[in-house]
Design a protein around this motif. Structure first.
Motif, PDB file in Angstrom:
ATOM      1  N   UNK A 308      12.790  56.826 -17.525  1.00  0.00           N
ATOM      2  CA  UNK A 308      14.084  56.412 -18.056  1.00  0.00           C
ATOM      3  C   UNK A 308      13.950  55.336 -19.128  1.00  0.00           C
ATOM      4  N   UNK A 309      14.982  55.245 -19.986  1.00  0.00           N
ATOM      5  CA  UNK A 309      15.014  54.172 -20.975  1.00  0.00           C
ATOM      6  C   UNK A 309      15.572  52.911 -20.322  1.00  0.00           C
ATOM      7  N   UNK A 310      15.736  51.871 -21.122  1.00  0.00           N
ATOM      8  CA  UNK A 310      16.156  50.576 -20.562  1.00  0.00           C
ATOM      9  C   UNK A 310      17.570  50.617 -19.989  1.00  0.00           C
ATOM     10  N   UNK A 311      18.354  51.625 -20.400  1.00  0.00           N
ATOM     11  CA  UNK A 311      19.714  51.759 -19.881  1.00  0.00           C
ATOM     12  C   UNK A 311      19.785  52.671 -18.665  1.00  0.00           C
ATOM     13  N   UNK A 312      18.615  53.136 -18.197  1.00  0.00           N
ATOM     14  CA  UNK A 312      18.583  53.978 -17.017  1.00  0.00           C
ATOM     15  C   UNK A 312      18.793  55.448 -17.284  1.00  0.00           C
ATOM     16  N   UNK A 313      18.881  55.855 -18.557  1.00  0.00           N
ATOM     17  CA  UNK A 313      19.054  57.270 -18.884  1.00  0.00           C
ATOM     18  C   UNK A 313      17.713  57.994 -18.805  1.00  0.00           C
ATOM     19  N   UNK A 314      17.704  59.181 -18.192  1.00  0.00           N
ATOM     20  CA  UNK A 314      16.481  59.984 -18.108  1.00  0.00           C
ATOM     21  C   UNK A 314      16.160  60.544 -19.486  1.00  0.00           C
TER      22      UNK A 314
END
Length: 347
Positions: A308-314
């Motif tokens: 995931x990225x820093x925003x929690x998106x896969x």
């Protein structure tokens, strides 16, 4: 057959089952009653152990490949072991350092992902797989550098600092200053856009006659965009490394199974679709044998984890593909650590 709850096994059956599975995963060979009796700690005779092994076979947790052979876990038995008995071993300091070192190699993000897939393959003795993030970098600068009378080097610099280049064929002759004019024109229209967005804006501007470019420079712009657009379309969504690790002695005794497995891996679109099943998982997912349709015939397991990225998106999935007898306790935490490290790297 549904998986039997671990609580329904007696303490004796649970311990014998655990030792039988661990012995099989370690050696790749069926485990017999004499081997289990000699391991110590059970304080049971081979005859008593054989009786328990027979009960576990009756429950569908173990199987005997030959009448006189020992027992090996079934897929149902492996699932029971992985979900209820496995004691995970965290990656060592050396393994963590190797993973982080390879994924930080300079170059485009695809290079880092390929290196990550390769090192995961080396450490797990499986095939390493990484799904490339489905995104295009935002661009900051474009340059055309002459390489000769009929070629130029097109250089793209991303806002993240990544640099990529491709060779572009040139029409002959190229007017003096044309390469610089085109470089400045394209760069001025890149700001915060992907290549596809910038290309659309430039083509609309040229078609409407608003562009101050002459015919030769317009042709250079189109050639550069054609090369980069074609390249982007060919970028793989999946990187696979280490297929040779799957060809161990046990598998080579069944050439048809080897052929099926390699055919499965060649079908990258199907592998990518299979890994997509792990995108929505909260943690690492394990597919054992026929639990996944793609590898049902070759009898392989898949361990996959989203990153995931820093925003929690896969933004992708990383994992390994190996035989069902792979070392789950070691490989599962390794895949999980790799996914976390990739997320930090890509942000």
């Amino acid at each position: 057959m549904p998986t039997l709850p671990i609580s329904e096994l007696t303490d004796r059956a649970r311990e014998i089952f655990r030792l039988a599975v661990e012995g099989y995963l370690s050696s790749g060979m069926p485990v017999g009653s004499k081997t289990l009796a000699g391991a110590g700690g059970l304080n049971l005779s081979p005859a008593s152990i054989r009786s328990v092994l027979a009960d576990l076979e009756q429950l569908g947790l173990l199987a005997a490949p030959h009448t006189s052979a020992g027992r090996m876990p079934t897929e149902v038995g492996l699932r029971l072991f992985v979900d209820g008995m496995m004691q995970a071993a965290e990656p060592t300091a050396d393994e963590r350092a190797a993973i982080e070192r390879r994924m930080k190699e300079p170059g485009p993000i695809e290079h880092a992902l390929a290196a990550t897939s390769a090192v995961l393959s080396d450490l797990s003795a499986c095939a390493g797989v990484v799904m490339v993030p489905r995104r295009e970098p935002q661009l900051a600068q474009f340059s055309l550098v002459p390489l000769g009378a009929d070629r130029a080097l097109a250089v793209l610099v991303g806002e993240d600092g990544g640099i990529e280049n491709r060779v572009v064929p040139l029409p002959a002759p190229v007017p003096p200053g044309a390469l610089e004019q085109v470089s400045n024109y394209v760069t001025a229209r890149l700001g915060g856009r992907t290549l596809a967005q910038a290309a659309q804006a430039m083509r609309a501007e040229i078609a409407s006659g608003r562009s101050a470019l002459d015919a030769a420079s317009r042709d250079l712009v189109e050639r550069g965009l054609a090369v980069w657009s074609e390249d982007a379309a060919r970028r793989p969504v999946l990187i696979v490394r280490g297929q040779a690790n799957l060809l161990d002695e046990a598998m080579l005794s069944d050439l048809e199974r080897v052929r099926l497995l390699l055919d499965d891996l060649e079908n990258k679109q199907s592998v990518a679709e299979m890994l997509d099943l792990a995108r929505e998982a909260d943690s690492t997912r394990i597919f054992i044998g026929s639990e996944n349709r793609l590898f049902a015939l070759s009898g392989s397991s898949v361990i996959a984890s989203p990153y995931r990225d820093r925003d929690g998106r896969v933004i992708g999935v990383v994992g390994v593909i190996g035989p069902t007898r792979l070392n789950y306790a070691r490989v599962v935490p390794m895949v999980d650590f790799t996914a976390q490290s990739l997320g930090k790297l890509i942000g």
